[in-house]
Scaffold this active site. Structure first.
Site, PDB file in Angstrom:
ATOM      1  N   ARG A  81       0.970  -1.136   0.180  1.00  0.00           N
ATOM      2  CA  ARG A  81       0.025  -0.205  -0.066  1.00  0.00           C
ATOM      3  C   ARG A  81       0.934   1.234  -0.060  1.00  0.00           C
ATOM      4  O   ARG A  81       2.164   1.192   0.674  1.00  0.00           O
ATOM      5  CB  ARG A  81      -0.982  -0.035   1.377  1.00  0.00           C
ATOM      6  CG  ARG A  81      -2.065  -0.983   1.366  1.00  0.00           C
ATOM      7  CD  ARG A  81      -3.017  -0.778   2.314  1.00  0.00           C
ATOM      8  NE  ARG A  81      -3.955   0.271   2.229  1.00  0.00           N
ATOM      9  CZ  ARG A  81      -4.830   0.508   3.169  1.00  0.00           C
ATOM     10  NH1 ARG A  81      -4.703   0.310   4.481  1.00  0.00           N
ATOM     11  NH2 ARG A  81      -5.700   1.560   2.870  1.00  0.00           N
ATOM     12  N   ASP A 226      -1.469   8.817   8.235  1.00  0.00           N
ATOM     13  CA  ASP A 226      -0.746   7.778   7.340  1.00  0.00           C
ATOM     14  C   ASP A 226       0.591   8.283   7.081  1.00  0.00           C
ATOM     15  O   ASP A 226       1.461   7.416   6.875  1.00  0.00           O
ATOM     16  CB  ASP A 226      -1.599   7.249   6.437  1.00  0.00           C
ATOM     17  CG  ASP A 226      -2.642   6.374   6.881  1.00  0.00           C
ATOM     18  OD1 ASP A 226      -3.679   7.047   7.158  1.00  0.00           O
ATOM     19  OD2 ASP A 226      -2.511   5.297   6.783  1.00  0.00           O
ATOM     20  N   ASN A 236      -4.349  11.278   5.838  1.00  0.00           N
ATOM     21  CA  ASN A 236      -5.201  10.562   6.489  1.00  0.00           C
ATOM     22  C   ASN A 236      -6.549   9.974   6.148  1.00  0.00           C
ATOM     23  O   ASN A 236      -6.579  10.456   4.845  1.00  0.00           O
ATOM     24  CB  ASN A 236      -5.281  11.035   7.995  1.00  0.00           C
ATOM     25  CG  ASN A 236      -6.096  10.079   9.197  1.00  0.00           C
ATOM     26  OD1 ASN A 236      -5.482   8.896   9.258  1.00  0.00           O
ATOM     27  ND2 ASN A 236      -7.128  10.373   9.549  1.00  0.00           N
ATOM     28  N   LYS A 237      -7.051   8.991   6.523  1.00  0.00           N
ATOM     29  CA  LYS A 237      -8.354   8.499   5.847  1.00  0.00           C
ATOM     30  C   LYS A 237      -9.170   9.466   5.302  1.00  0.00           C
ATOM     31  O   LYS A 237      -9.286  10.635   5.739  1.00  0.00           O
ATOM     32  CB  LYS A 237      -9.200   7.750   6.954  1.00  0.00           C
ATOM     33  CG  LYS A 237     -10.525   7.157   6.440  1.00  0.00           C
ATOM     34  CD  LYS A 237     -10.239   6.295   5.152  1.00  0.00           C
ATOM     35  CE  LYS A 237      -9.340   5.015   5.391  1.00  0.00           C
ATOM     36  NZ  LYS A 237      -8.913   4.667   4.177  1.00  0.00           N
TER      37      LYS A 237
HETATM   38  O1  MRU Z   1      -7.368   2.418   5.269  1.00  0.00           O
HETATM   39  P1  MRU Z   1      -6.890   2.177   6.505  1.00  0.00           P
HETATM   40  O2  MRU Z   1      -8.194   1.646   7.231  1.00  0.00           O
HETATM   41  O3  MRU Z   1      -5.454   1.402   6.707  1.00  0.00           O
HETATM   42  O4  MRU Z   1      -6.670   3.871   7.145  1.00  0.00           O
HETATM   43  C1  MRU Z   1      -6.228   4.167   8.352  1.00  0.00           C
HETATM   44  C2  MRU Z   1      -6.217   5.507   8.645  1.00  0.00           C
HETATM   45  O5  MRU Z   1      -6.335   6.328   7.714  1.00  0.00           O
HETATM   46  C3  MRU Z   1      -5.857   5.641  10.004  1.00  0.00           C
HETATM   47  O6  MRU Z   1      -6.412   7.061  10.577  1.00  0.00           O
HETATM   48  C4  MRU Z   1      -4.083   6.102   9.997  1.00  0.00           C
HETATM   49  O7  MRU Z   1      -3.573   4.848   9.448  1.00  0.00           O
HETATM   50  C5  MRU Z   1      -3.681   6.046  11.554  1.00  0.00           C
HETATM   51  S1  MRU Z   1      -3.885   4.710  12.277  1.00  0.00           S
HETATM   52  C6  MRU Z   1      -3.729   4.849  13.877  1.00  0.00           C
END
Ligand code: MRU
Length: 340
Positions: A81, A226, A236-237
């Site tokens: 990823r 991220d 981030n998400k």
């Molecule tokens: O696609 P994901 O579920 O891996 O996305 C995760 C996020 O965006 C989290 O907010 C980020 O990784 C921080 S986790 C402590």
């Protein structure tokens, strides 16, 4: 229970695609399986991906891979990823010891796991102190996005770890997780974790976030990260940016909580962050049920970038960087890891 761990020569991880319905632990002893688990989000969240990177390399090293074969495997794993820097960070950190043999690689991967647990407790302390400083005494409600709890790490979590610390200190009134379309990490995972810890929460749909902030349902917005670029821009998400706009419009704190390993000083600004595109299917279907007409194409960025101007502070395991007061990642020195 740990989200990911090394048990008797293999990796064990909670299959997060099965939650909240079933708590399934998968034993993984094959690199392609691990890569597939990462791609389909059976294991997810930046810190857990960092641990997966380290343990994945350790796994193939234990199975006898060395030299260019080990490097090729490490490369494939690091690129499973693209957005969370922790994955390639974890791989690189253990690969530094490739020439010292498989036991040294495993030792470093286990160190990443153990440090991750300690770092989550530390973020909880720094973050809950900051909330008391910014919001004053008493109980406060916090909105949050995606899943940043123990499921995104090894235990405990980043932004949700701060919410847990506030709950334990008695300063949490209510957590408001947004459901987090399209894969519902907020409702499937965060609501599940809040329920496990016994914390007060109510689930909201993503689009209700800014309006509920305006109506005073929460006094701060917390998110994980991220990848944090050198200027503080934070990937981030998807949905984090729009919630940051809603919070900013109401002058509410926007707090990013992430370990130091999520900071990528080699990436200058958010413009340089590669955003994972997860394709149309996840948006046009849910759990095998079609939710849009056959043939519908979707735009599906898994992450967005919140510009540093929208961020009040970044809380790490070693410091608090008050971006809104002009502090930067380059100028605030590292402090101690704090304990429970
Ligand atoms: O696609 P994901 O579920 O891996 O996305 C995760 C996020 O965006 C989290 O907010 C980020 O990784 C921080 S986790 C402590």
């Amino acid at each position: 229970m740990r989200t990911i761990d090394w048990i008797d020569g293999h990796i064990e991880l909670i299959d997060q695609t099965k939650l909240p319905g079933e708590l399934v632990v998968r034993k993984v002893s094959d690199l392609d399986e691990l890569i597939d688990d990462i791609k389909r989000l059976a294991v997810r969240g930046a810190p857990a991906l960092g641990v997966s990177g380290g343990l994945g390399v350790a796994l193939v090293a234990q199975q006898g891979l060395t030299g260019s074969e080990l490097e090729e495997a490490a490369h494939r794993l690091a690129n499973a990823r693209p957005t969370a820097v922790n994955l390639s960070w974890g791989v690189k950190r253990v690969m530094q010891y490739a020439s010292e043999g498989k036991e040294r690689i495993l030792e470093e991967a286990l160190k990443i796991r153990d440090e991750d647990i300690a770092s989550c407790y530390s973020m909880g302390q720094y973050g809950a102190d900051l909330m008391e400083e910014l919001l004053g005494e008493g109980q406060h409600s916090v909105m949050t996005v995606c899943n940043t709890g123990g499921l995104a790490c090894v235990e405990r979590g980043t932004a949700l770890g701060v919410i847990q610390t506030m709950f334990e200190r008695g300063t949490l009134k209510e957590a408001l997780p947004v459901e987090t379309r399209p894969l519902l990490q907020g409702s499937r995972l965060t609501a599940w974790e809040l329920q496990q810890m016994g914390a007060p929460y109510r689930l909201i749909v993503d689009s209700a976030g800014p309006f509920l902030l305006r109506r005073g349902f929460a006094q701060a917005f917390f998110a994980g990260a991220d990848r944090i670029a050198a200027n503080g821009d934070t990937a981030n998400k998807i949905g984090t940016y729009s919630l940051s706009l809603g919070a900013k419009a109401m002058n509410l704190p926007v707090i990013i909580v992430a370990p130091e390993s999520t900071i990528d000083m080699a990436t200058k600004t958010g413009e340089d962050i590669k955003i994972e595109d997860r394709g149309s299917e996840e948006v046009a279907n849910f759990h095998g049920v079609r939710t849009a007409p056959e043939g519908t194409e979707a735009i599906n960025p898994a992450f967005d970038v919140t510009p540093h101007e929208n961020i009040t502070a970044i809380v790490t395991d070693r410091r608090v960087i008050r971006i809104a007061r002009g502090e930067t990642l380059a100028t605030v020195p590292l402090g101690p890891i704090r304990t429970k």
